[in-house]
Design a protein around this motif. Structure first.
Motif, mmCIF file in Angstrom:
data_model
loop_
_atom_site.group_PDB
_atom_site.id
_atom_site.type_symbol
_atom_site.label_atom_id
_atom_site.label_comp_id
_atom_site.label_asym_id
_atom_site.label_seq_id
_atom_site.Cartn_x
_atom_site.Cartn_y
_atom_site.Cartn_z
ATOM 1 N N HIS A 20 0.854 -1.186 0.000
ATOM 2 C CA HIS A 20 0.000 0.000 0.000
ATOM 3 C C HIS A 20 0.890 1.235 0.000
ATOM 4 O O HIS A 20 1.571 1.516 0.980
ATOM 5 N N ALA A 21 0.910 1.912 -1.135
ATOM 6 C CA ALA A 21 1.714 3.118 -1.287
ATOM 7 C C ALA A 21 0.899 4.110 -2.098
ATOM 8 O O ALA A 21 -0.041 3.744 -2.803
ATOM 9 N N SER A 22 1.275 5.365 -2.008
ATOM 10 C CA SER A 22 0.540 6.409 -2.725
ATOM 11 C C SER A 22 0.697 6.237 -4.233
ATOM 12 O O SER A 22 1.625 5.584 -4.722
ATOM 13 N N ALA A 23 -0.207 6.855 -4.960
ATOM 14 C CA ALA A 23 -0.141 6.832 -6.423
ATOM 15 C C ALA A 23 1.178 7.447 -6.893
ATOM 16 O O ALA A 23 1.788 6.952 -7.848
ATOM 17 N N LEU A 24 1.631 8.479 -6.225
ATOM 18 C CA LEU A 24 2.896 9.112 -6.604
ATOM 19 C C LEU A 24 4.057 8.127 -6.476
ATOM 20 O O LEU A 24 4.902 8.024 -7.372
ATOM 21 N N LYS A 25 4.094 7.390 -5.386
ATOM 22 C CA LYS A 25 5.180 6.426 -5.209
ATOM 23 C C LYS A 25 5.148 5.362 -6.299
ATOM 24 O O LYS A 25 6.185 4.990 -6.847
ATOM 25 N N TRP A 26 3.964 4.875 -6.645
ATOM 26 C CA TRP A 26 3.872 3.881 -7.712
ATOM 27 C C TRP A 26 4.276 4.486 -9.053
ATOM 28 O O TRP A 26 4.889 3.831 -9.886
ATOM 29 N N GLU A 27 3.945 5.751 -9.278
ATOM 30 C CA GLU A 27 4.359 6.402 -10.522
ATOM 31 C C GLU A 27 5.876 6.556 -10.571
ATOM 32 O O GLU A 27 6.493 6.410 -11.633
ATOM 33 N N LEU A 28 6.497 6.823 -9.434
ATOM 34 C CA LEU A 28 7.958 6.915 -9.386
ATOM 35 C C LEU A 28 8.600 5.553 -9.665
ATOM 36 O O LEU A 28 9.623 5.469 -10.349
ATOM 37 N N ALA A 63 16.254 -0.155 -4.753
ATOM 38 C CA ALA A 63 15.787 1.183 -5.140
ATOM 39 C C ALA A 63 14.261 1.235 -5.195
ATOM 40 O O ALA A 63 13.644 2.221 -4.757
ATOM 41 N N ILE A 64 13.660 0.173 -5.712
ATOM 42 C CA ILE A 64 12.192 0.104 -5.767
ATOM 43 C C ILE A 64 11.614 0.078 -4.355
ATOM 44 O O ILE A 64 10.673 0.815 -4.042
ATOM 45 N N ARG A 65 12.190 -0.766 -3.505
ATOM 46 C CA ARG A 65 11.728 -0.828 -2.113
ATOM 47 C C ARG A 65 11.854 0.522 -1.421
ATOM 48 O O ARG A 65 10.944 0.948 -0.707
ATOM 49 N N ALA A 66 12.973 1.187 -1.621
ATOM 50 C CA ALA A 66 13.196 2.491 -0.984
ATOM 51 C C ALA A 66 12.169 3.516 -1.459
ATOM 52 O O ALA A 66 11.678 4.322 -0.672
ATOM 53 N N THR A 67 11.833 3.474 -2.730
ATOM 54 C CA THR A 67 10.833 4.401 -3.265
ATOM 55 C C THR A 67 9.469 4.156 -2.616
ATOM 56 O O THR A 67 8.785 5.088 -2.214
ATOM 57 N N LEU A 68 9.088 2.900 -2.499
ATOM 58 C CA LEU A 68 7.776 2.584 -1.943
ATOM 59 C C LEU A 68 7.705 2.829 -0.434
ATOM 60 O O LEU A 68 6.648 3.187 0.081
#
Length: 71
Positions: A20-28, A63-68
Motif C-alpha cells: 500500500h503506497a501512494s499513487a505518486l510512489k507507484w508512478e515513481l 531502489a524500488i523498495r526504498a521508493t515505496l
C-alpha cells in the motif's frame, strides 16, 4: 500513454504486490522501470543490456523498495 501505463502496468503491479503506497510512489516506481527498460532494450546500454534478470533484480530491487517505503 499515461493512462495505458497506469492501467496495464502500475495498477496491476500495485495490486499483485500487496504494497500500500501512494499513487505518486507507484508512478515513481514506474518511471524507474521505464528508465531501466529504455536503457536495456531501446538504447542497449551495457552492462544493463546483457545482465541477467536475476542480477537486475538483485541490483534494482533495493531502489524500488526504498521508493515505496520512503516518507
Amino acid at each position: 500513454f499515461y493512462a495505458v501505463v497506469n492501467r496495464t502496468v502500475l495498477n496491476p503491479m500495485a495490486r499483485a504486490s500487496g504494497v500500500h503506497a501512494s499513487a505518486l510512489k507507484w508512478e515513481l516506481v514506474g518511471a524507474q522501470l521505464v528508465g531501466l527498460a529504455m536503457m536495456r532494450y531501446v538504447l542497449e546500454v551495457e552492462p544493463a543490456a546483457s545482465a541477467s534478470i536475476d542480477e537486475l533484480v538483485r541490483q534494482f530491487a533495493p531502489a524500488i523498495r526504498a521508493t515505496l517505503r520512503g516518507s
